[in-house]
Scaffold this motif. Structure first.
Motif, PDB file in Angstrom:
ATOM      1  N   MET A 114      74.636 -52.478 -17.540  1.00  0.00           N
ATOM      2  CA  MET A 114      73.995 -53.711 -17.221  1.00  0.00           C
ATOM      3  C   MET A 114      74.732 -54.824 -16.628  1.00  0.00           C
ATOM      4  O   MET A 114      75.884 -55.203 -17.081  1.00  0.00           O
ATOM      5  N   ALA A 115      74.189 -55.327 -15.518  1.00  0.00           N
ATOM      6  CA  ALA A 115      74.880 -56.175 -14.848  1.00  0.00           C
ATOM      7  C   ALA A 115      74.735 -57.513 -15.776  1.00  0.00           C
ATOM      8  O   ALA A 115      73.911 -57.981 -16.302  1.00  0.00           O
ATOM      9  N   GLU A 116      76.050 -58.366 -15.486  1.00  0.00           N
ATOM     10  CA  GLU A 116      75.865 -59.842 -16.161  1.00  0.00           C
ATOM     11  C   GLU A 116      75.071 -60.869 -15.528  1.00  0.00           C
ATOM     12  O   GLU A 116      75.107 -60.822 -14.382  1.00  0.00           O
ATOM     13  N   HIS A 117      74.385 -61.420 -16.253  1.00  0.00           N
ATOM     14  CA  HIS A 117      73.416 -62.391 -15.923  1.00  0.00           C
ATOM     15  C   HIS A 117      74.230 -63.778 -15.345  1.00  0.00           C
ATOM     16  O   HIS A 117      75.020 -64.302 -16.019  1.00  0.00           O
ATOM     17  N   THR A 118      73.849 -64.353 -14.195  1.00  0.00           N
ATOM     18  CA  THR A 118      74.228 -65.540 -13.878  1.00  0.00           C
ATOM     19  C   THR A 118      73.541 -66.449 -13.333  1.00  0.00           C
ATOM     20  O   THR A 118      72.443 -66.128 -13.089  1.00  0.00           O
ATOM     21  N   LEU A 122      58.815 -72.798 -16.724  1.00  0.00           N
ATOM     22  CA  LEU A 122      59.927 -72.885 -17.895  1.00  0.00           C
ATOM     23  C   LEU A 122      60.384 -74.146 -17.889  1.00  0.00           C
ATOM     24  O   LEU A 122      61.308 -74.357 -16.908  1.00  0.00           O
ATOM     25  N   VAL A 123      60.327 -74.926 -18.879  1.00  0.00           N
ATOM     26  CA  VAL A 123      60.705 -76.237 -19.079  1.00  0.00           C
ATOM     27  C   VAL A 123      61.247 -76.373 -20.470  1.00  0.00           C
ATOM     28  O   VAL A 123      60.600 -76.011 -21.597  1.00  0.00           O
ATOM     29  N   SER A 179      72.829 -69.835 -22.510  1.00  0.00           N
ATOM     30  CA  SER A 179      72.551 -68.853 -21.410  1.00  0.00           C
ATOM     31  C   SER A 179      71.601 -67.774 -21.943  1.00  0.00           C
ATOM     32  O   SER A 179      70.720 -67.289 -21.365  1.00  0.00           O
ATOM     33  N   ALA A 180      71.914 -67.318 -23.177  1.00  0.00           N
ATOM     34  CA  ALA A 180      71.025 -66.362 -24.040  1.00  0.00           C
ATOM     35  C   ALA A 180      69.497 -66.813 -23.872  1.00  0.00           C
ATOM     36  O   ALA A 180      68.565 -66.165 -23.835  1.00  0.00           O
ATOM     37  N   LEU A 181      69.328 -68.069 -24.316  1.00  0.00           N
ATOM     38  CA  LEU A 181      67.850 -68.689 -24.437  1.00  0.00           C
ATOM     39  C   LEU A 181      67.394 -68.811 -23.081  1.00  0.00           C
ATOM     40  O   LEU A 181      66.188 -68.335 -22.974  1.00  0.00           O
ATOM     41  N   TRP A 182      68.211 -69.071 -21.791  1.00  0.00           N
ATOM     42  CA  TRP A 182      67.476 -68.975 -20.716  1.00  0.00           C
ATOM     43  C   TRP A 182      67.026 -67.588 -20.078  1.00  0.00           C
ATOM     44  O   TRP A 182      65.963 -67.457 -19.543  1.00  0.00           O
ATOM     45  N   GLU A 183      67.874 -66.901 -20.470  1.00  0.00           N
ATOM     46  CA  GLU A 183      67.706 -65.363 -20.221  1.00  0.00           C
ATOM     47  C   GLU A 183      66.564 -64.749 -21.033  1.00  0.00           C
ATOM     48  O   GLU A 183      65.730 -64.220 -20.292  1.00  0.00           O
ATOM     49  N   ARG A 184      66.321 -65.236 -22.109  1.00  0.00           N
ATOM     50  CA  ARG A 184      65.237 -64.747 -23.126  1.00  0.00           C
ATOM     51  C   ARG A 184      64.022 -65.058 -22.491  1.00  0.00           C
ATOM     52  O   ARG A 184      62.829 -64.458 -22.275  1.00  0.00           O
ATOM     53  N   LEU A 185      63.963 -66.551 -22.137  1.00  0.00           N
ATOM     54  CA  LEU A 185      62.713 -67.285 -21.603  1.00  0.00           C
ATOM     55  C   LEU A 185      62.245 -66.569 -20.261  1.00  0.00           C
ATOM     56  O   LEU A 185      60.990 -66.352 -20.314  1.00  0.00           O
ATOM     57  N   ASP A 233      58.777 -64.704 -19.823  1.00  0.00           N
ATOM     58  CA  ASP A 233      57.875 -65.184 -18.717  1.00  0.00           C
ATOM     59  C   ASP A 233      57.650 -64.646 -17.465  1.00  0.00           C
ATOM     60  O   ASP A 233      56.645 -64.563 -16.876  1.00  0.00           O
ATOM     61  N   LEU A 234      58.864 -64.364 -16.655  1.00  0.00           N
ATOM     62  CA  LEU A 234      59.045 -63.908 -15.477  1.00  0.00           C
ATOM     63  C   LEU A 234      59.063 -62.647 -15.130  1.00  0.00           C
ATOM     64  O   LEU A 234      58.995 -61.994 -13.986  1.00  0.00           O
ATOM     65  N   ARG A 235      59.499 -61.656 -16.316  1.00  0.00           N
ATOM     66  CA  ARG A 235      59.914 -60.387 -16.125  1.00  0.00           C
ATOM     67  C   ARG A 235      60.840 -60.126 -15.187  1.00  0.00           C
ATOM     68  O   ARG A 235      60.930 -59.239 -14.316  1.00  0.00           O
ATOM     69  N   THR A 236      62.118 -61.243 -15.186  1.00  0.00           N
ATOM     70  CA  THR A 236      62.903 -60.719 -14.136  1.00  0.00           C
ATOM     71  C   THR A 236      64.054 -59.717 -14.527  1.00  0.00           C
ATOM     72  O   THR A 236      64.235 -59.314 -15.574  1.00  0.00           O
ATOM     73  N   GLU A 237      64.792 -59.166 -13.490  1.00  0.00           N
ATOM     74  CA  GLU A 237      65.628 -58.310 -13.984  1.00  0.00           C
ATOM     75  C   GLU A 237      67.052 -59.097 -14.440  1.00  0.00           C
ATOM     76  O   GLU A 237      67.330 -60.066 -14.211  1.00  0.00           O
ATOM     77  N   ASN A 238      67.771 -58.534 -15.046  1.00  0.00           N
ATOM     78  CA  ASN A 238      69.147 -59.152 -15.936  1.00  0.00           C
ATOM     79  C   ASN A 238      69.951 -59.654 -14.923  1.00  0.00           C
ATOM     80  O   ASN A 238      70.907 -60.661 -15.198  1.00  0.00           O
ATOM     81  N   ASP A 239      70.271 -58.952 -13.569  1.00  0.00           N
ATOM     82  CA  ASP A 239      71.220 -59.822 -12.757  1.00  0.00           C
ATOM     83  C   ASP A 239      70.666 -60.427 -11.594  1.00  0.00           C
ATOM     84  O   ASP A 239      71.226 -61.031 -10.700  1.00  0.00           O
TER      85      ASP A 239
END
Length: 368
Positions: free
Chosen positions: A1-5, A82-83, A345-351, A355-361
């Protein structure tokens, strides 16, 4: 899995403050809205809208009442879903807090169910206080503050240098307290405790006070020390940029507050291997654990007894060294800067994922 930046841009409601040069050096975009303290301006609001249009952030992370209100509302109006709000105090004292801040707080409480996706607090106690004051109870996350252990670490050279500069006698116990002049910090409680220590004459001590407003020119503070008869026992340093060095020079750090959330100075002292005596307010008990002494607030008898116990133990080198190491270990394990960063970082990724169904990378832009 790619690291989220994440990529970041920072917006200040006023000027760049002391962190502006550090942000530019790190290559982080900084926009200053130049709004007067405690007031909004049409020019500042328009400038923030332009920042939102230029960066098109996925998440806007706000910080305290005015920024939560302005950043949150304008971001929602700009279509940002996302606020995240940041709450990092234990609530407002209506007798002390400025009217503009109290009004912003009330507005935030009313909007807390519709504007922020999540509210982040550094303190369980702070979240409870805000919920009891009318904030939404359903969207809070607790992320404790984090500390740079490469900055806050024991420094034997700084300890020797400062204690020489302060003319500390051999065998003299050094009590330190880094806290601004403010009713919440309860310097009266500390002065009363010092008076009891002085009357017992159980051990020679010197108390070093530092922080904004902590200077000989502060007539109220000078009068307080005179009233308790401890003026000759106390040195007033004023504000200091060298907090880590100060902490290393103290034998213990004392925080006598009557109101706190998650006071940085306690963890900063512990990271430097300096045990703490502090009042049981906010999350101080969570920070200190069994590495120091936590006493009831506004109880100078309990405060003076705890300081005395620490001074007695300080004479036992093996026991004291074990306590000093336990202080630093606790901060390293539970309150490191890296741990805090991972939690945000984990909070932002979870949100984002929810909400946006984004890819992890996928890269995102966060505005603070």
């Amino acid at each position: 899995m790619a690291e989220h930046t994440h990529s970041h841009a920072v917006v200040s409601l006023s000027d760049e403050g002391k962190y502006g040069p550090l942000l530019r050096e790190a290559g982080v975009p900084l926009a200053c809205l130049s709004m007067p303290k405690g007031r909004l301006s049409l020019g500042g609001l328009a400038a923030f809208r332009r920042v939102l249009s230029a960066h098109r952030p996925d998440i806007v992370q706000c910080w305290m009442y005015h920024a939560n209100l302005v950043g949150g509302v304008l971001s929602r109006l700009a279509g940002i879903r996302l606020v995240v709000w940041g709450m990092h105090n234990s609530g407002l004292d209506p007798l002390v807090a400025p009217l503009a801040t109290r009004m912003a707080d009330r507005a935030c409480a009313l909007m807390s169910r519709v504007v922020p996706t999540q509210i982040v607090s550094c303190s369980q106690q702070a979240s409870r206080r805000h919920i009891s004051a009318g904030y939404s109870a359903s969207n809070w996350t607790i992320i404790p503050n984090g500390y740079d252990l490469a900055v806050f670490e024991p420094d034997a050279r700084a300890r020797s240098r400062l204690r020489r500069a302060w003319s500390i006698d051999e065998g003299q116990f050094v009590i330190g307290s880094v806290a601004r002049w403010h009713p919440d910090k309860d310097h009266r409680n500390l002065a009363a405790a010092l008076a009891k220590l002085s009357a017992r004459a159980e051990f020679p001590f010197k108390c070093i006070l530092a922080g904004p407003g902590i200077s000989p020119e502060n007539n109220d503070l000078a009068g307080l020390l005179d009233r308790y008869g401890v003026r000759d026992k106390v040195m007033l340093l004023g504000p200091s940029d060298g907090v880590a060095a100060l902490m290393s020079a103290f034998d213990i750090h004392v925080l006598a507050s009557r109101r706190e959330a998650f006071p940085n100075v306690v963890a900063e002292a512990m990271a430097c291997g300096t045990p703490c005596v502090a009042t049981d307010v906010g999350d101080i008990g969570v920070i200190v654990g069994n590495t120091g002494c936590v006493v009831p607030s506004q109880d100078p008898d309990a405060l003076s007894r705890a300081i005395t116990n620490m001074a007695v133990e300080n004479r036992n080198s093996p026991s004291w060294e074990t306590r000093q190491q336990a202080c630093r270990n606790r901060v390293a394990s539970d309150f490191s800067l890296e741990r805090m960063a991972r939690a945000y970082s984990a909070l932002w990724e979870r949100l984002s994922a929810k909400d946006l169904r984004t890819e992890n990378d996928q890269e995102q832009t966060i505005i603070w």
